[in-house]
Design an enzyme around this catalytic site. Structure first.
Site, PDB file in Angstrom:
ATOM      1  N   GLU A  85       0.877  -1.178   0.000  1.00 21.64           N
ATOM      2  CA  GLU A  85       0.000   0.000   0.000  1.00 21.64           C
ATOM      3  C   GLU A  85       0.909   1.221   0.000  1.00 21.64           C
ATOM      4  O   GLU A  85       1.477   1.598   1.037  1.00 21.64           O
ATOM      5  CB  GLU A  85      -0.925  -0.022   1.215  1.00 21.64           C
ATOM      6  CG  GLU A  85      -1.830  -1.245   1.281  1.00 21.64           C
ATOM      7  CD  GLU A  85      -2.798  -1.345   0.124  1.00 21.64           C
ATOM      8  OE1 GLU A  85      -3.036  -0.319  -0.545  1.00 21.64           O
ATOM      9  OE2 GLU A  85      -3.320  -2.441  -0.131  1.00 21.64           O
ATOM     10  N   CYS A  94      -2.110   9.369   2.284  1.00 19.48           N
ATOM     11  CA  CYS A  94      -1.737   8.867   0.956  1.00 19.48           C
ATOM     12  C   CYS A  94      -2.853   9.063  -0.060  1.00 19.48           C
ATOM     13  O   CYS A  94      -2.593   9.141  -1.261  1.00 19.48           O
ATOM     14  CB  CYS A  94      -1.345   7.390   1.038  1.00 19.48           C
ATOM     15  SG  CYS A  94      -2.660   6.308   1.650  1.00 19.48           S
TER      16      CYS A  94
END
Length: 456
Positions: free
Chosen positions: A215, A249
């Site tokens: 991720e 993010c």
């Protein structure tokens, strides 16, 4: 991430693998009991975690609970509700010449998993994949980020409260500990962090033929056309961009706005940010550390400041900042902080071409009343997800798989996708012992033309 693994870490892995080998983690009842203990430990640890998140990142309690603890609670609730169905064998059809056999797919634990957490959401992004791993029946080594040390210690206490040490172990320490762990022969490695470190993790895992879920980050573009309401759009963008001081993010990295709406949107953004965080922006939390502060402060000179723009090094604080006429370089790197370039555009095709030429991000955002335009943006771009007329919310939907593409990551989790990330899909075929059709055995007497008609 090369280097010798300290014996202590190898011994932990051996103990977890031995416990896994007993089969104690396979039954549904054992997994459900472990998830319930994690849920109860999370509830008991809330004050400890909230204090730690404030100490590490300056997070207000409400924001910390909503963006960290609530999402883990939600993930636990979904796993407990759906676990039986996720574990159930899935029947698949067979051809007539395979009868009377039956075929099914069974999800089995990948084995011992390593979870490496980041600093920006240090509780959520450690504990959510842990829920998936426990639901899948894995044993786990959990390594929180050393850049959020108070939260790492709080997580370690939570894990001790919830789990047998031969089921889940929390290991704290700096980069040298992460490097030592990644060279060990784990069965699966789950990493959340930067693309550069993600490559190193993947390389280390490949040497052990371990599967990985990565991720990573991404330069998430946001497109606003002239049909979007400036006030509503500004609120949604400002919330998603400046949550956690932009250290997310999934945050919009920069905004492309149709030229005719540039003034209205930037004015609405300024008004919104003043209401959200005060005229000096002090209502927003600080930057995590001096290195990140310096990196972000240098970006303030890369455009014309429309809002914010100050930098308080002693407090590690940069207020929410809007930049116009920004250096195009800011559209090619992940800002990961409270700075938002806003760029006017005339031709959407040129914007879509620039997005398509860049590495695929975690998310593409589009704000419009025109569904055809939203579909056009979706079709012309590649990303882990698309969010229309909102920001970040796609990551809070439990049944939506979350993850990136290419440079922004590989693999998915959340809900069923998380269970699958930590599971191997094992193929099972069962043929009755007393039935043995002779047609497949040599010498085969049927002509090829007949076999093609019957079996093709």
């Amino acid at each position: 991430m090369d280097g010798p693994a300290p014996p202590a870490h190898g011994a932990i892995l051996d103990a977890l693998r031995a416990h896994l080998g007993t089969g104690a983690l396979r039954p549904e009842a054992a997994r459900r009991a472990a998830l319930i203990r994690l849920r109860d430990a999370l509830e008991a640890s809330e004050p400890d975690l909230l204090a730690a998140l404030h100490a590490d990142l300056g997070k207000p309690a409400v924001e910390a609970w909503a963006s960290e603890i609530m999402l883990v609670r939600q993930e636990l609730a979904v796993a407990l509700r759906k676990l039986r169905g996720w574990m159930a064998p899935r029947r698949v059809g067979v051809r007539w010449f395979q009868l009377p056999g039956r075929a099914s797919v069974v999800a089995e634990p990948r084995g011992v998993a390593l979870i490496l957490g980041p600093w920006n959401y240090p509780a959520q992004l450690c504990l959510m994949p842990l829920v998936s791993a426990v639901a899948a029946g894995c044993a786990v080594v959990l390594k929180p980020s050393e850049l959020a040390p108070a939260t790492a210690d709080a997580i370690a206490r939570l894990i001790e409260r919830a789990f047998d040490p031969d089921h889940v172990r929390c290991v704290t320490g700096g980069p040298e500990v992460a490097r030592a762990l990644t060279v060990l022969p784990f069965d699966h490695v789950f990493f959340t962090g930067s693309t550069g470190i993600g490559r190193q993790v993947a390389e280390a895992a490949a040497k052990n033929l371990a599967t990985v879920t990565l991720e990573l980050g991404g330069v998430n573009p946001c497109i606003v056309d002239a049909s979007a309401d400036p006030a509503v759009t500004a609120r949604r963008i400002a919330w998603g961009k400046f949550l956690n001081a932009g250290q997310t993010c999934l945050a919009p990295n920069h905004v492309w706005v149709e030229e005719s709406s540039f003034d209205a949107l930037t004015a609405a953004l300024r008004d919104t940010l003043t209401r959200f965080y005060g005229p000096d922006g002090r209502g927003m939390q600080r930057i995590v550390n001096a290195r990140q502060f310096t990196r972000l402060r240098d970006m303030l000179d890369a455009g014309r400041v429309l809002h914010g723009g100050m930098a308080d090094e002693a407090a590690l604080h940069i207020p929410p900042t809007i930049l116009a006429d920004a250096d195009p370089a800011l559209r090619r790197e992940e800002i990961f902080g409270p700075i938002l370039p806003v760029i006017p555009y005339r031709e959407l095709d040129a914007v879509l071409a620039e997005i398509a030429a860049a590495p695929p991000p975690l998310a593409v955002y589009v704000h419009t009343r025109d569904r055809a335009l939203a579909d056009r943006v979706t079709a012309a771009t590649r990303s882990g997800g698309v969010c229309v007329n909102d920001t970040l919310v796609q990551a809070t939907v439990p049944e939506l798989p979350f993850g990136g593409v290419g440079a922004s990551g590989q693999g998915r989790y959340h809900g069923r996708a998380g269970f699958d990330a930590f599971s191997d899909q094992r193929a099972i075929f069962r043929q009755p012992a007393g039935v043995d059709p002779p047609m497949r055995y040599p010498p085969i007497k049927a002509p090829l033309s007949l076999l093609k008609r019957l079996m093709g």
